[in-house]
Design a protein around this motif. Sequence first.
Motif, PDB file in Angstrom:
ATOM      1  N   THR A   1      51.678  47.375  37.123  1.00 40.78           N
ATOM      2  CA  THR A   1      50.668  48.312  37.606  1.00 40.78           C
ATOM      3  C   THR A   1      49.274  47.889  37.141  1.00 40.78           C
ATOM      4  OG1 THR A   1      52.310  50.050  37.408  1.00 40.78           O
ATOM      5  CG2 THR A   1      50.030  50.745  37.671  1.00 40.78           C
TER       6      THR A   1
ATOM      7  N   VAL B   1      48.059  44.740  38.950  1.00 39.18           N
ATOM      8  CA  VAL B   1      47.574  44.978  40.312  1.00 39.18           C
ATOM      9  C   VAL B   1      46.206  45.660  40.269  1.00 39.18           C
ATOM     10  CG1 VAL B   1      48.078  46.028  42.540  1.00 39.18           C
ATOM     11  CG2 VAL B   1      49.903  45.021  41.225  1.00 39.18           C
ATOM     12  N   CYS B   2      45.997  46.544  39.266  1.00 33.57           N
ATOM     13  CA  CYS B   2      44.663  47.147  39.089  1.00 33.57           C
ATOM     14  C   CYS B   2      43.619  46.047  38.909  1.00 33.57           C
ATOM     15  CB  CYS B   2      44.626  48.051  37.858  1.00 33.57           C
ATOM     16  SG  CYS B   2      45.517  49.579  38.056  1.00 33.57           S
TER      17      CYS B   2
ATOM     18  N   MET C   1      42.934  44.227  42.140  1.00 26.21           N
ATOM     19  CA  MET C   1      42.095  44.974  43.083  1.00 26.21           C
ATOM     20  C   MET C   1      40.647  44.981  42.634  1.00 26.21           C
ATOM     21  SD  MET C   1      44.376  48.288  43.884  1.00 26.21           S
ATOM     22  CE  MET C   1      45.881  48.241  44.831  1.00 26.21           C
ATOM     23  N   ILE C   2      40.442  45.182  41.311  1.00 23.56           N
ATOM     24  CA  ILE C   2      39.069  45.268  40.811  1.00 23.56           C
ATOM     25  C   ILE C   2      38.361  43.922  40.967  1.00 23.56           C
ATOM     26  CG2 ILE C   2      37.670  45.618  38.732  1.00 23.56           C
ATOM     27  CD1 ILE C   2      39.844  47.715  37.923  1.00 23.56           C
TER      28      ILE C   2
ATOM     29  N   LYS D   1      38.999  41.609  43.124  1.00 26.14           N
ATOM     30  CA  LYS D   1      38.759  41.347  44.550  1.00 26.14           C
ATOM     31  C   LYS D   1      37.559  42.119  45.060  1.00 26.14           C
ATOM     32  CE  LYS D   1      42.763  39.413  46.659  1.00 26.14           C
ATOM     33  NZ  LYS D   1      44.172  39.709  46.891  1.00 26.14           N
ATOM     34  N   ALA D   2      37.327  43.322  44.508  1.00 25.96           N
ATOM     35  CA  ALA D   2      36.224  44.131  44.995  1.00 25.96           C
ATOM     36  C   ALA D   2      34.907  43.804  44.297  1.00 25.96           C
ATOM     37  CB  ALA D   2      36.559  45.612  44.832  1.00 25.96           C
TER      38      ALA D   2
ATOM     39  N   PHE E   1      34.435  38.724  43.247  1.00 27.63           N
ATOM     40  CA  PHE E   1      35.188  38.005  44.275  1.00 27.63           C
ATOM     41  C   PHE E   1      35.325  36.515  43.982  1.00 27.63           C
ATOM     42  CE2 PHE E   1      36.019  36.244  48.512  1.00 27.63           C
ATOM     43  CZ  PHE E   1      37.104  37.029  48.854  1.00 27.63           C
TER      44      PHE E   1
ATOM     45  N   GLU F   1      38.712  34.373  43.583  1.00 27.63           N
ATOM     46  CA  GLU F   1      39.008  33.195  44.407  1.00 27.63           C
ATOM     47  C   GLU F   1      39.438  32.022  43.541  1.00 27.63           C
ATOM     48  OE1 GLU F   1      39.056  32.366  47.806  1.00 27.63           O
ATOM     49  OE2 GLU F   1      39.397  34.518  47.683  1.00 27.63           O
TER      50      GLU F   1
ATOM     51  N   LEU G   1      46.154  32.962  42.665  1.00 27.30           N
ATOM     52  CA  LEU G   1      47.487  33.499  42.415  1.00 27.30           C
ATOM     53  C   LEU G   1      47.756  33.727  40.929  1.00 27.30           C
ATOM     54  CD1 LEU G   1      49.505  34.185  44.534  1.00 27.30           C
ATOM     55  CD2 LEU G   1      50.654  32.030  44.143  1.00 27.30           C
ATOM     56  N   PHE G   2      46.900  33.179  40.054  1.00 27.02           N
ATOM     57  CA  PHE G   2      47.199  33.304  38.633  1.00 27.02           C
ATOM     58  C   PHE G   2      46.924  34.695  38.100  1.00 27.02           C
ATOM     59  CE2 PHE G   2      46.921  28.748  39.177  1.00 27.02           C
ATOM     60  CZ  PHE G   2      48.125  28.392  38.592  1.00 27.02           C
TER      61      PHE G   2
END
Lengths: 199, 206
Positions: free
Chosen positions: A78, A81-82, A85-86, A88-89, A92, A96, A100-101
């Motif tokens: 969990t 994934v947080c 998401m953070i 990615k937003a 960035f 990138e 995947l790491f």
Amino acid sequence: MSAIVKEFTKGLWSEIPPFRLVLGLCPILAVTTTMENGLGMGLSATFVLVCSNMLISALRNIIPNEVRVACYVVVIATFVVCVEMITKAYFFSLSESLGLFIPLIVVNCIILGRAEAFARKNGVIASFADGLGMGLGFTLSLTVIGAIREIFGAGKLELLFGDLVFINEPFNFLQQAPGAFVVLGLMLAFMNILGRSAN
Amino acid sequence: MGNYLRMVIVLSVITLFSGLALGGLNELTYERAQNNILKFKKIPAVATIYEVIEGKLTTEKRSLLEEELLSEKKFVDVGEEEPVLMFVIKKENKPYAVTFERFGQGFGGALGVMVGYELDSGKLVGIGITTLAETPGVGTRVTETGFTQQFQRMPANAIFKVKKDGGHIDAIAGATVSSRAVATAVAAAKTFYNQHQDTIATALNR
């Protein structure tokens, strides 16, 4: 109080994850091509480690022994994934370059290792100190290895000095995975010499 | 019995909270993340296709182009669930090519490919990879120019499959699944474009 400080400082020297426990080598070898990547990876893992350590410690009397690993993995996943998401937003370019790491922090053995070895037997504050210490030790190691590989392998240190070039014909080998092994090995040797002379 | 029940309940409750927390956070960050993907992945892929037509751009010109593309993005309704995001590439101020994104199934999930078509001839111009979650250093090599440039100006009768499957695409050694995903996406784009050519032309006011 001194016990808490001890839990915190052990992660920074006597049990510093990559060099003393020799755990979590996958991200160390894969993402430390630059100082920025090392720092980003280290901080992401630290966030996950501190949060999962605290939550697992808080739930330690509720989680049945038989399903504890499943519960730990859900908690850790969990938080990972947080982080994903953070980044990615809000970060960035970092998401990138780490790619995947970041999701792979789920299977970073330091995090599950601390949950199993420490957080399930100790209180929330001690677990927080342990997680923070271990996480910062991990971050420090990744940043140093990343900086060494970037300076000698790419000839610059973008995070601190921008486009300034130190070495015109850098030793490209250090940017590749085998070079990471060599840097890690030299760091281990150096830490061992330091540790021995300190004793 | 009581012990078993406790295991099930504890694990279920933890999973439930995890799901709720992630759903909430996704709600908060989704739009920003999508904006980032648009700005840093989709638009540069379109710019790459533009470079196939107009030749390599300088960094300055490229960023100007990217701003222009961003402001002129279009959503075309072709009767799918959602309107499809499209970008128009202009040549001498006239619409020259249209690009849109299609997906293939890669090794680590969906792999997005921006595909560009010439409006007059319907010929494939080129492709640019947008989003992917392939194995670093192996599957991610499909983003390299050496692989993507083989799609440039490919003849209409080309078979968009890797050579192993009887097509015309040179797969990357060790990354067949990822190469296949790109080929699938381009094949899907071809079908899509043939099917909706008229709708797209009308929507772009031609």
